[in-house]
Design an enzyme around this catalytic site. Structure first.
Site, PDB file in Angstrom:
ATOM      1  N   SER A 138       0.805  -1.329   0.029  1.00 28.31           N
ATOM      2  CA  SER A 138      -0.098  -0.174   0.020  1.00 28.31           C
ATOM      3  C   SER A 138       0.935   1.218   0.057  1.00 28.31           C
ATOM      4  O   SER A 138       1.900   1.029   0.285  1.00 28.31           O
ATOM      5  CB  SER A 138      -0.883  -0.080   1.220  1.00 28.31           C
ATOM      6  N   TYR A 151      -2.007  -1.457  10.286  1.00 31.76           N
ATOM      7  CA  TYR A 151      -1.969  -1.413   8.989  1.00 31.76           C
ATOM      8  C   TYR A 151      -0.785  -0.817   8.443  1.00 31.76           C
ATOM      9  O   TYR A 151      -0.046  -1.411   7.668  1.00 31.76           O
ATOM     10  CB  TYR A 151      -3.278  -0.388   8.423  1.00 31.76           C
TER      11      TYR A 151
HETATM   12  P1  NAD Z   1     -11.526  -6.102  -0.044  1.00 26.45           P
HETATM   13  O1  NAD Z   1     -12.084  -6.168   1.494  1.00 26.45           O
HETATM   14  O2  NAD Z   1     -12.273  -5.720  -1.234  1.00 26.45           O
HETATM   15  O3  NAD Z   1     -10.940  -7.441  -0.260  1.00 26.45           O
HETATM   16  C1  NAD Z   1     -10.338  -8.332   0.553  1.00 26.45           C
HETATM   17  C2  NAD Z   1     -10.049  -9.792   0.488  1.00 26.45           C
HETATM   18  O4  NAD Z   1      -9.555 -10.411   1.334  1.00 26.45           O
HETATM   19  C3  NAD Z   1     -11.400 -10.544   0.245  1.00 26.45           C
HETATM   20  O5  NAD Z   1     -11.380 -11.334  -0.811  1.00 26.45           O
HETATM   21  C4  NAD Z   1     -11.548 -11.127   1.509  1.00 26.45           C
HETATM   22  O6  NAD Z   1     -12.545 -12.041   1.455  1.00 26.45           O
HETATM   23  C5  NAD Z   1     -10.120 -11.408   1.841  1.00 26.45           C
HETATM   24  N1  NAD Z   1      -9.953 -11.900   3.249  1.00 26.45           N
HETATM   25  C6  NAD Z   1     -10.130 -10.741   4.280  1.00 26.45           C
HETATM   26  N2  NAD Z   1      -9.693 -11.417   5.397  1.00 26.45           N
HETATM   27  C7  NAD Z   1      -9.286 -12.627   5.073  1.00 26.45           C
HETATM   28  C8  NAD Z   1      -8.735 -13.896   5.738  1.00 26.45           C
HETATM   29  N3  NAD Z   1      -8.485 -13.821   6.992  1.00 26.45           N
HETATM   30  N4  NAD Z   1      -8.380 -14.947   5.160  1.00 26.45           N
HETATM   31  C9  NAD Z   1      -8.561 -15.125   3.625  1.00 26.45           C
HETATM   32  N5  NAD Z   1      -9.131 -13.712   3.018  1.00 26.45           N
HETATM   33  C10 NAD Z   1      -9.351 -12.887   3.585  1.00 26.45           C
HETATM   34  O7  NAD Z   1     -10.254  -5.228   0.065  1.00 26.45           O
HETATM   35  P2  NAD Z   1      -9.299  -4.719  -1.138  1.00 26.45           P
HETATM   36  O8  NAD Z   1      -9.184  -2.936  -0.864  1.00 26.45           O
HETATM   37  O9  NAD Z   1      -9.422  -5.330  -2.535  1.00 26.45           O
HETATM   38  O10 NAD Z   1      -7.734  -4.827  -0.426  1.00 26.45           O
HETATM   39  C11 NAD Z   1      -6.861  -6.132  -0.917  1.00 26.45           C
HETATM   40  C12 NAD Z   1      -5.609  -5.678  -0.387  1.00 26.45           C
HETATM   41  O11 NAD Z   1      -5.058  -4.186  -1.266  1.00 26.45           O
HETATM   42  C13 NAD Z   1      -5.363  -5.407   1.038  1.00 26.45           C
HETATM   43  O12 NAD Z   1      -4.029  -6.099   1.447  1.00 26.45           O
HETATM   44  C14 NAD Z   1      -5.356  -3.990   1.169  1.00 26.45           C
HETATM   45  O13 NAD Z   1      -4.449  -3.802   2.365  1.00 26.45           O
HETATM   46  C15 NAD Z   1      -4.551  -3.515  -0.062  1.00 26.45           C
HETATM   47  N6  NAD Z   1      -4.825  -1.964  -0.476  1.00 26.45           N
HETATM   48  C16 NAD Z   1      -5.997  -1.604  -0.515  1.00 26.45           C
HETATM   49  C17 NAD Z   1      -6.424  -0.154  -0.801  1.00 26.45           C
HETATM   50  C18 NAD Z   1      -7.502   0.192  -1.058  1.00 26.45           C
HETATM   51  O14 NAD Z   1      -7.747   1.730  -1.405  1.00 26.45           O
HETATM   52  N7  NAD Z   1      -8.582  -0.521  -1.051  1.00 26.45           N
HETATM   53  C19 NAD Z   1      -5.023   0.457  -1.213  1.00 26.45           C
HETATM   54  C20 NAD Z   1      -3.783   0.146  -0.767  1.00 26.45           C
HETATM   55  C21 NAD Z   1      -3.744  -1.527  -0.594  1.00 26.45           C
END
Ligand code: NAD
Length: 256
Positions: A138, A151
């Protein structure tokens, strides 16, 4: 480009993980999905690219379940060629109020899971002398924001793990790199938009505008499709010697 390869994408039933899984499938990779919630929709979306799709419901906070998932993937496809460590959760609170159980869960799911999946995937990649490990970190792996202690700590550590993994395999065909998105409008961020709309008593649209204007000069959310294209680039031959980078795709967030 990736025909015959197998990609395991953790947390791929939603958001960024699903976007990356679809982009890799579009290049011909077979996919192992993982995550909670609706399974059939994501499976069908990936299978539409004409590849084989498997699913494993490992809780990424539990090392024994991660071990079972890697074993199942190897049994079905021979080995995992591309590992995308993406599963992640968020909790927003000042340190003095941060629930210790949330701290432990974020460190386990956002950080330790990447270590476990990586240690389990590496031996087969080393035997094949080819592999790609992509850690979804991130901008919070590079800079901090208040109220996101667990985080930010986990994501900075993921960037560190990325560099060590890259160095330990630097003379091989295995690369490891991190992707550092800014705001992406997934369920994880929608919760933060909703919370801001409720606390500031503004519309959802206004809450999104405020969120972007604080951090992201482009005033645009990055999309899972754009992040999927970056993952494909890391998997291409052009990525053969890209090792240990933390590549931000953030609308100018960390350029400030
Ligand atoms: P999201 O909530 O849409 O997806 C998260 C995914 O992880 C889902 O498929 C969920 O079922 C799964 N998950 C959650 N806990 C779990 C567990 N204990 N075991 C297995 N699967 C699990 O979120 P996202 O925004 O797509 O995030 C994905 C990654 O991207 C994360 O690592 C997040 O930190 C990172 N990220 C997101 C953003 C953003 O702005 N959305 C920015 C930077 C980084």
């Amino acid at each position: 480009m990736l025909k015959g390869k197998t990609a395991l994408v953790t947390g791929s039933t939603s958001g960024i993980g699903l976007g990356i899984a679809q982009a890799l499938a579009q290049q011909g990779a077979n996919i192992v999905l993982n995550g909670f919630g609706d399974i059939e929709g994501p499976k069908a979306a990936v299978a539409a690219h004409g590849v084989q799709v498997a699913y494993h419901g490992a809780d990424m906070g539990k090392p024994a379940e991660i071990e079972d998932m890697l074993r199942a993937a190897a049994q079905q496809f021979g080995r995992v060629d591309i590992l995308v460590n993406n599963a992640g959760i968020q909790h927003v609170s000042r340190i003095e109020n941060f629930p210790t159980e949330r701290w432990d869960a974020i460190i386990a799911i956002n950080l330790s899971s990447a270590f476990h999946a990586t240690r389990l995937a590496l031996p087969a990649m080393q035997a094949a002398n080819w592999g790609r490990i992509i850690n979804v970190a991130s901008v919070h792996g590079l800079v901090a924001s208040a109220e996101k202690s667990a985080y930010v700590a986990a994501k900075h550590a993921v960037v560190g793990l990325t560099k060590v993994t890259a160095l330990e395999n630097a003379t091989t065909g295995i690369t490891c790199n991190a992707i550092c998105p800014g705001w992406v409008l997934t369920p994880l961020v929608q919760k933060q938009v909703d919370a801001r709309a409720a606390s500031a008593k503004v519309s959802i649209e206004e809450a999104k505008r405020q969120l972007l204007s604080e951090k992201e000069p482009s005033m645009q959310f990055t999309t899972p499709e754009e992040l999927g294209a970056l993952a494909v680039f890391f998997c291409s031959a052009a990525g053969n010697n890209i090792r240990g980078v933390a590549w931000n795709m953030d609308g100018g967030w960390v350029a400030q």
